[in-house]
Design an enzyme around this catalytic site. Structure first.
Site, PDB file in Angstrom:
ATOM      1  N   GLU A 136       6.252 -15.989   0.130  1.00  0.00           N
ATOM      2  CA  GLU A 136       7.360 -16.472   0.490  1.00  0.00           C
ATOM      3  C   GLU A 136       8.489 -15.216   0.599  1.00  0.00           C
ATOM      4  OE1 GLU A 136       8.353 -19.254   2.219  1.00  0.00           O
ATOM      5  OE2 GLU A 136       6.246 -19.815   1.940  1.00  0.00           O
ATOM      6  N   TRP A 156      20.567 -21.939  19.706  1.00  0.00           N
ATOM      7  CA  TRP A 156      20.230 -21.483  18.347  1.00  0.00           C
ATOM      8  C   TRP A 156      21.348 -20.910  17.822  1.00  0.00           C
ATOM      9  CZ3 TRP A 156      20.005 -16.371  17.039  1.00  0.00           C
ATOM     10  CH2 TRP A 156      19.739 -15.632  18.094  1.00  0.00           C
TER      11      TRP A 156
HETATM   12  C1  LIG Z   1      16.836 -22.085  10.150  1.00  0.00           C
HETATM   13  C2  LIG Z   1      16.733 -21.446   8.816  1.00  0.00           C
HETATM   14  C3  LIG Z   1      17.947 -20.654   8.417  1.00  0.00           C
HETATM   15  C4  LIG Z   1      17.392 -19.988   7.196  1.00  0.00           C
HETATM   16  N1  LIG Z   1      18.471 -19.071   6.626  1.00  0.00           N
HETATM   17  C5  LIG Z   1      18.559 -18.503   5.532  1.00  0.00           C
HETATM   18  C6  LIG Z   1      19.417 -17.788   5.045  1.00  0.00           C
HETATM   19  O1  LIG Z   1      20.660 -17.701   5.475  1.00  0.00           O
HETATM   20  N2  LIG Z   1      19.126 -17.081   3.619  1.00  0.00           N
HETATM   21  C7  LIG Z   1      17.961 -17.180   3.081  1.00  0.00           C
HETATM   22  O2  LIG Z   1      17.834 -16.622   1.713  1.00  0.00           O
HETATM   23  N3  LIG Z   1      16.872 -17.888   3.679  1.00  0.00           N
HETATM   24  C8  LIG Z   1      17.035 -18.543   4.515  1.00  0.00           C
HETATM   25  N4  LIG Z   1      16.016 -19.287   5.138  1.00  0.00           N
HETATM   26  C9  LIG Z   1      14.949 -19.211   4.633  1.00  0.00           C
HETATM   27  C10 LIG Z   1      14.696 -20.325   3.377  1.00  0.00           C
HETATM   28  O3  LIG Z   1      14.833 -21.567   3.942  1.00  0.00           O
HETATM   29  C11 LIG Z   1      15.396 -20.049   2.141  1.00  0.00           C
HETATM   30  O4  LIG Z   1      15.232 -18.915   1.858  1.00  0.00           O
HETATM   31  C12 LIG Z   1      15.025 -20.921   0.923  1.00  0.00           C
HETATM   32  O5  LIG Z   1      14.984 -22.377   1.226  1.00  0.00           O
HETATM   33  C13 LIG Z   1      15.921 -20.595  -0.479  1.00  0.00           C
HETATM   34  O6  LIG Z   1      15.541 -21.643  -1.512  1.00  0.00           O
HETATM   35  P1  LIG Z   1      14.796 -20.927  -2.660  1.00  0.00           P
HETATM   36  O7  LIG Z   1      15.633 -19.650  -3.261  1.00  0.00           O
HETATM   37  O8  LIG Z   1      14.602 -22.163  -3.547  1.00  0.00           O
HETATM   38  O9  LIG Z   1      13.470 -20.635  -2.017  1.00  0.00           O
HETATM   39  P2  LIG Z   1      11.966 -20.278  -2.541  1.00  0.00           P
HETATM   40  O10 LIG Z   1      11.032 -21.311  -2.210  1.00  0.00           O
HETATM   41  O11 LIG Z   1      12.093 -20.418  -4.382  1.00  0.00           O
HETATM   42  O12 LIG Z   1      11.696 -18.832  -2.171  1.00  0.00           O
HETATM   43  C14 LIG Z   1      11.958 -17.770  -3.074  1.00  0.00           C
HETATM   44  C15 LIG Z   1      12.586 -16.720  -2.167  1.00  0.00           C
HETATM   45  O13 LIG Z   1      11.604 -16.382  -1.184  1.00  0.00           O
HETATM   46  C16 LIG Z   1      12.449 -16.136   0.046  1.00  0.00           C
HETATM   47  N5  LIG Z   1      12.214 -17.047   1.159  1.00  0.00           N
HETATM   48  C17 LIG Z   1      11.487 -18.140   1.027  1.00  0.00           C
HETATM   49  N6  LIG Z   1      11.276 -18.633   2.071  1.00  0.00           N
HETATM   50  C18 LIG Z   1      11.857 -17.832   3.133  1.00  0.00           C
HETATM   51  C19 LIG Z   1      12.061 -18.008   4.467  1.00  0.00           C
HETATM   52  N7  LIG Z   1      11.152 -18.993   5.110  1.00  0.00           N
HETATM   53  N8  LIG Z   1      12.225 -16.989   5.104  1.00  0.00           N
HETATM   54  C20 LIG Z   1      12.860 -15.840   4.590  1.00  0.00           C
HETATM   55  N9  LIG Z   1      12.703 -15.779   3.030  1.00  0.00           N
HETATM   56  C21 LIG Z   1      12.438 -16.862   2.474  1.00  0.00           C
HETATM   57  C22 LIG Z   1      14.001 -16.371  -0.101  1.00  0.00           C
HETATM   58  O14 LIG Z   1      14.554 -15.062  -0.455  1.00  0.00           O
HETATM   59  C23 LIG Z   1      13.854 -17.243  -1.486  1.00  0.00           C
HETATM   60  O15 LIG Z   1      15.061 -17.302  -2.439  1.00  0.00           O
HETATM   61  C24 LIG Z   1      16.373 -20.193   6.559  1.00  0.00           C
HETATM   62  C25 LIG Z   1      15.459 -20.702   7.037  1.00  0.00           C
HETATM   63  C26 LIG Z   1      15.235 -21.454   8.002  1.00  0.00           C
HETATM   64  C27 LIG Z   1      14.306 -22.426   8.771  1.00  0.00           C
END
Ligand SMILES: Cc1cc2nc3c(=O)[nH]c(=O)nc-3n(C[C@H](O)[C@H](O)[C@H](O)COP(=O)(O)OP(=O)(O)OC[C@H]3O[C@@H](n4cnc5c(N)ncnc54)[C@H](O)[C@@H]3O)c2cc1C
Length: 479
Positions: free
Chosen positions: A275, A362
């Protein structure tokens, strides 16, 4: 005695800070500075500003404990940095390299302005484990598909975390109480509204979240990360955005956890590391194809017939308010408004619903997310939106249209998530919680949820919307 500025931006920490370490290696004394330079659109979520403000206050306190302080000045950086160099005798400025269009412009302008006074801007890789845009495929072309990118990314050697400095020697001039500096909490004033208290910023909070996650959900991540009803993810995204925790530190500690884990635990840690690779993949896409910030990655989508006019506005308003009549979408949008964060699975479902079921461009959803997310990140947000809309990189085919009912049933099986965020559904039986319109009228009355009165009827029929989206896609497929 030589002096340098350390220009803090999205690396608001002392531990694992390669920019600060480079400045400390280069000069005898370092002036830590943050420049208040609002993004050009001004579309920054008040929650993100609150996280930033907490983080700046804590950084200042941590620097003071190490014999220094944080100087906060108004921008633009190209004006503020040369003045600060003159005031402190610094002839070098250290900052992190950036992949976003606005900071890149700031860097370029600052480099010119500093050059004019005989000072130099040094850019250091500090945001990613692998520099954005550094990897290319065998034929030298940039990666535009995640799986081969992630394979190369995983193989590539990565720097270990940088130790936290015990002291940050700083020129006397900058330490004088009379030295001009805005209070670090000033940044809150940049937002339009009050100061939300959650999520909290600061390196201590980032460490607390990471310790809690590492000791628990990390080892179940492969199984639970898609479940919005469970605390299955790290919630570190607002912290990764402002850099209150370093990615080198995360990787090193995740690998250490991997060593002692069971086979399932190991698989979970590997999924988590992947991720982190998604974050770097999208940073690379923005670095290499800056046009994606405003345009479809796939130009054939430029002729896609997005909804327009009053009808598009009406659909967008229902979606933004969490009133589409689809519980999982509405719960996600209300979580976004309530917490400044939304679970990743629900981000995908909500984004698919806007772009495919409602045919809204989008870019409208992307901007709305940025205005409300505490973790709003130009590259990941753009990548997530374009991936879901089918206009972006990677292999998500356009006809992959999320069904909001089956997604809800699968990932929120007891409806705990939708009930938390959509209280109208609190007493709806499990069997109907993801499709309340399927309740017979007497059940609606008993549950206190009459569809159309207490909770909206679906704004569109999903089966009809799916066919409509596929017909619209035919325009793109033509020629
Ligand atoms: C439409 C859409 C918009 C999004 N906008 C953002 C945004 O503005 N900022 C953002 O940080 N993330 C964004 N994401 C990606 C993802 O949803 C979030 O990073 C994640 O939900 C953050 O929660 P967490 O820190 O608990 O993630 P965890 O599951 O704990 O993951 C750890 C870290 O990995 C990175 N990560 C995880 N999944 C993704 C992913 N699919 N894409 C990129 N990085 C990822 C993030 O930095 C996250 O904090 C978006 C996804 C979608 C589908």
């Amino acid at each position: 005695m030589s002096a340098a500025l350390c220009w803090f931006r999205r690396n608001l920490r002392l531990d694992d800070n390669a920019t600060l370490a480079a400045a400390l290696r280069f000069a005898d004394a370092v002036v830590p500075v943050f420049v208040l330079d609002p993004e050009p659109t001004g579309d920054v979520s008040p929650r993100r500003l609150a996280v930033l403000s907490d983080s700046l206050c804590e950084l200042d306190a941590s620097l003071r404990a190490r014999g220094s302080r944080l100087v906060v000045r108004n921008g633009p950086a190209a004006a503020a940095l040369p003045v600060l160099c003159r005031e402190t005798g610094a002839d070098a400025v250290f900052a992190h390299r950036d992949h976003e269009p606005h900071p890149k412009t700031q860097n370029a302008a600052a480099a010119v302005a500093l050059g004019a006074i005989g000072a130099k801007l040094h850019l250091v890789e500090d945001l990613h484990l692998v520099p954005a845009g550094a990897l290319s495929s065998g034929d030298g072309r940039p990666y535009t598909v995640f799986t081969p990118f992630s394979r190369r990314w995983l193989e590539r050697d990565k720097e270990p975390p940088v130790p936290e400095p015990a002291r940050v020697p700083t020129p006397d001039a900058a330490l004088a109480p009379s030295f001009a500096s805005l209070p670090p909490e000033t940044v809150r004033g940049v937002g339009e509204t009050g100061a939300p208290r959650e999520p909290r910023g600061g390196a201590r909070e980032a460490q607390r979240l990471w310790d809690a996650f590492r000791g628990g959900a990390l080892l179940r991540y492969a199984r639970e990360r898609d479940r919005p009803d469970l605390p299955g993810t790290s919630r570190l995204s607002p912290h990764l955005r402002v850099g209150t925790i370093g990615v080198r530190r995360l990787l090193a500690e995740a690998r250490a956890t991997w060593k002692d884990a069971s086979a399932n635990g190991k698989a979970s840690v590997e999924t988590f590391i992947k991720e982190l690779a998604w974050r770097e993949f999208y940073a690379g896409i923005l670095e290499t194809f800056p046009r994606v910030a405003a345009q479809n990655f796939r130009p054939e989508f430029d002729r896609f017939p997005w909804a327009a006019g009053g009808e598009a506005e009406r659909r967008f308003a229902a979606w933004s308010a969490g009133r589409t009549g689809y519980p999982i979408v509405d719960a996600g949008m209300r979580q976004l408004l309530g917490e400044g964060w939304m679970h990743n699975r629900v981000r995908m479902v909500a984004a698919s619903f806007l772009t495919k079921d409602l045919l809204v461009d989008w870019r409208k959803g992307e901007a709305f997310f940025l205005r409300h997310l505490a973790d709003g990140d130009v590259a990941s947000n753009n990548g997530g939106w374009q991936w879901t809309a089918g206009t972006g990189t990677d292999a998500a085919p356009y006809f992959r249209i999320f069904n909001p009912v089956s997604q809800g049933r699968r990932f929120d099986p007891d409806g705990a998530y939708v009930r938390r965020w959509v209280p109208e559904l609190a007493r709806v039986p499990d069997a109907h919680v993801h499709e309340p319109w399927s309740m017979p009228p007497d059940v609606q009355a008993t549950a206190g949820c009459v569809v159309g009165r207490d909770y909206p009827a679906p704004i569109v029929d999903h089966a009809f919307a799916r066919d409509r989206a596929l017909a619209a896609y035919a325009v793109v497929k033509r020629d």
